[in-house]
Design a protein around this motif. Structure first.
Motif, PDB file in Angstrom:
ATOM      1  N   ILE A   1       0.860  -1.196   0.000  1.00  0.00           N
ATOM      2  CA  ILE A   1       0.000   0.000   0.000  1.00  0.00           C
ATOM      3  C   ILE A   1       0.891   1.240   0.000  1.00  0.00           C
ATOM      4  N   THR A   2       0.590   2.192  -0.886  1.00  0.00           N
ATOM      5  CA  THR A   2       1.380   3.422  -0.982  1.00  0.00           C
ATOM      6  C   THR A   2       0.717   4.619  -0.303  1.00  0.00           C
ATOM      7  N   GLN A   3      -0.618   4.607  -0.214  1.00  0.00           N
ATOM      8  CA  GLN A   3      -1.319   5.770   0.357  1.00  0.00           C
ATOM      9  C   GLN A   3      -2.699   5.370   0.854  1.00  0.00           C
ATOM     10  N   ILE A   4      -3.127   6.023   1.966  1.00  0.00           N
ATOM     11  CA  ILE A   4      -4.470   5.812   2.510  1.00  0.00           C
ATOM     12  C   ILE A   4      -5.088   7.174   2.801  1.00  0.00           C
ATOM     13  N   LYS A   5      -6.260   7.420   2.228  1.00  0.00           N
ATOM     14  CA  LYS A   5      -6.978   8.682   2.443  1.00  0.00           C
ATOM     15  C   LYS A   5      -8.341   8.378   3.076  1.00  0.00           C
ATOM     16  N   TYR A   6      -8.594   9.001   4.240  1.00  0.00           N
ATOM     17  CA  TYR A   6      -9.866   8.783   4.941  1.00  0.00           C
ATOM     18  C   TYR A   6     -10.875   9.844   4.538  1.00  0.00           C
ATOM     19  N   GLY A   7     -12.149   9.399   4.493  1.00  0.00           N
ATOM     20  CA  GLY A   7     -13.208  10.318   4.100  1.00  0.00           C
ATOM     21  C   GLY A   7     -13.508  11.358   5.151  1.00  0.00           C
ATOM     22  N   SER A   8     -13.556  10.974   6.426  1.00  0.00           N
ATOM     23  CA  SER A   8     -13.862  11.911   7.509  1.00  0.00           C
ATOM     24  C   SER A   8     -13.216  11.419   8.788  1.00  0.00           C
ATOM     25  N   VAL A   9     -12.689  12.357   9.553  1.00  0.00           N
ATOM     26  CA  VAL A   9     -12.047  12.063  10.837  1.00  0.00           C
ATOM     27  C   VAL A   9     -12.711  12.913  11.894  1.00  0.00           C
ATOM     28  N   GLU A  10     -13.083  12.304  13.040  1.00  0.00           N
ATOM     29  CA  GLU A  10     -13.797  13.028  14.095  1.00  0.00           C
ATOM     30  C   GLU A  10     -12.884  13.931  14.892  1.00  0.00           C
ATOM     31  N   GLU A  11     -11.692  13.447  15.235  1.00  0.00           N
ATOM     32  CA  GLU A  11     -10.798  14.194  16.102  1.00  0.00           C
ATOM     33  C   GLU A  11      -9.446  14.398  15.435  1.00  0.00           C
ATOM     34  N   ASP A  12      -8.717  15.383  15.948  1.00  0.00           N
ATOM     35  CA  ASP A  12      -7.380  15.675  15.457  1.00  0.00           C
ATOM     36  C   ASP A  12      -6.389  14.683  16.066  1.00  0.00           C
ATOM     37  N   ALA A  13      -5.763  13.862  15.215  1.00  0.00           N
ATOM     38  CA  ALA A  13      -4.844  12.831  15.712  1.00  0.00           C
ATOM     39  C   ALA A  13      -3.582  13.416  16.315  1.00  0.00           C
ATOM     40  N   ALA A  14      -3.298  14.685  16.049  1.00  0.00           N
ATOM     41  CA  ALA A  14      -2.095  15.297  16.618  1.00  0.00           C
ATOM     42  C   ALA A  14      -2.238  15.494  18.119  1.00  0.00           C
ATOM     43  N   LYS A  15      -3.446  15.586  18.624  1.00  0.00           N
ATOM     44  CA  LYS A  15      -3.682  15.811  20.053  1.00  0.00           C
ATOM     45  C   LYS A  15      -3.934  14.501  20.780  1.00  0.00           C
ATOM     46  N   TRP A  16      -4.859  13.674  20.260  1.00  0.00           N
ATOM     47  CA  TRP A  16      -5.163  12.392  20.876  1.00  0.00           C
ATOM     48  C   TRP A  16      -5.521  11.393  19.786  1.00  0.00           C
ATOM     49  N   ARG A  17      -6.025  10.255  20.175  1.00  0.00           N
ATOM     50  CA  ARG A  17      -6.277   9.158  19.246  1.00  0.00           C
ATOM     51  C   ARG A  17      -7.288   9.548  18.178  1.00  0.00           C
ATOM     52  N   GLN A  18      -6.949   9.249  16.920  1.00  0.00           N
ATOM     53  CA  GLN A  18      -7.847   9.522  15.807  1.00  0.00           C
ATOM     54  C   GLN A  18      -9.061   8.607  15.870  1.00  0.00           C
ATOM     55  N   LEU A  19     -10.234   9.184  15.656  1.00  0.00           N
ATOM     56  CA  LEU A  19     -11.464   8.410  15.556  1.00  0.00           C
ATOM     57  C   LEU A  19     -12.200   8.803  14.291  1.00  0.00           C
ATOM     58  N   LEU A  20     -12.743   7.803  13.611  1.00  0.00           N
ATOM     59  CA  LEU A  20     -13.549   8.061  12.429  1.00  0.00           C
ATOM     60  C   LEU A  20     -15.010   8.191  12.832  1.00  0.00           C
ATOM     61  N   THR A  21     -15.781   8.858  12.001  1.00  0.00           N
ATOM     62  CA  THR A  21     -17.214   8.910  12.231  1.00  0.00           C
ATOM     63  C   THR A  21     -17.842   7.588  11.788  1.00  0.00           C
TER      64      THR A  21
END
Length: 272
Positions: free
Chosen positions: A81-101
């Motif tokens: 796999i070369t790249q992964i693009k998510y459609g929507s992210v609930e939270e900013d992963a730079a601060k805490w754990r990323q969560l998807l809607t």
């Protein structure tokens, strides 16, 4: 191996189920063997910017909310796999754990176009969701605790900000007091200098500050209209003035007394 035997083996292989153009991929997400179904198909796009990767892109739908790149790479292990693009992210992963809607999607780009056909034609095997890594930020209750701690300011940094504010505040107070004293100690047009009584007051840190009349009060005092020149400034002049006023009162009293006596003499009895 005969032709009939090969056909029998092929029919015994279970393929992924189809649903409205999607392939259904069942995934076991926990130890209780709860299944989550991910829908996938080849990406279709008419945009010119997707021309180079269109044949190598897999579209995923209904991803679990805790999905990360590590989960997807393990799910398609053996395919680069070369790249992964998510459609929507609930939270900013730079601060805490990323969560998807809920029901989120992703576009996964592979190195080769044949990876897409191999994945869509894979056998219906039992895929397992990757276990949580120690390097990843926590989920559940621990995630909310981490979020709460990150939302609170650092005590040391907060103290530094408070100290900086208090230094600026005190500097401003000293400047105002100095300007007030400078204005109050200036000589006026008549050659007099206004003397200000200073007042001591304790501050919150235990130190004692010396205050003076405010600038507004000082300006009001200086802007008051001047009284007329003092009359009978010396003490003997004031004493003489009081004696003269007393003599004048006695004289008026004698005059009034004489008028009353004259009225009594001129009074006549009139019975009718």
């Amino acid at each position: 191996m005969t032709k009939n035997k090969v056909q029998a083996e092929e029919t015994s292989i279970t393929r992924l189920e189809d649903f409205q153009g999607f392939k259904i991929l069942p995934v076991i997400v926990n130890e209780d063997k709860v299944r989550h179904y991910i829908y996938m198909r080849k990406h279709e796009s008419k945009l010119t910017e997707d021309t180079k990767t269109k044949d190598r892109t897999l579209f995923l739908l209904n991803l679990p909310v805790d999905t990360t790149d590590r989960h997807i790479r393990k799910l398609f292990k053996g395919h680069a796999i070369t790249q992964i693009k998510y459609g929507s992210v609930e939270e900013d992963a730079a601060k805490w754990r990323q969560l998807l809607t809920s029901g989120s999607s992703a576009h996964v780009v592979f190195e080769k176009s044949k990876d897409i056909s191999e994945i869509l034609n894979m056998q219906r095997v039992e895929k397992k969701w990757a276990k949580e890594s120690e390097n990843e930020k926590p989920l559940g209750f621990e995630r909310y605790v981490a979020r709460y701690e990150l939302s609170r300011p650092d005590a040391k940094k907060l103290q530094e900000e408070v100290d900086t504010f208090m230094i600026k505040f005190k500097e401003d107070q000293y400047r105002k007091e100095r300007e007030t004293l400078e204005r109050m100690n200036k000589m006026d047009d008549d050659g007099f200098t206004v003397v200000v009584r200073h007042k001591k007051a304790k501050t919150t840190d235990g130190s004692i500050s010396v205050g003076a009349v405010s600038a507004d009060v000082a300006e009001t005092m200086r802007s008051k209209p001047k009284k007329k020149e003092l009359i009978d400034f010396y003490r003997f002049q004031m004493r003489d003035k009081k004696m003269n006023e007393l003599s004048e009162l006695r004289r008026k009293f004698e005059e009034d007394k004489a008028k009353i006596a004259k009225l009594k003499q001129n009074r006549k009895f009139k019975p009718y």
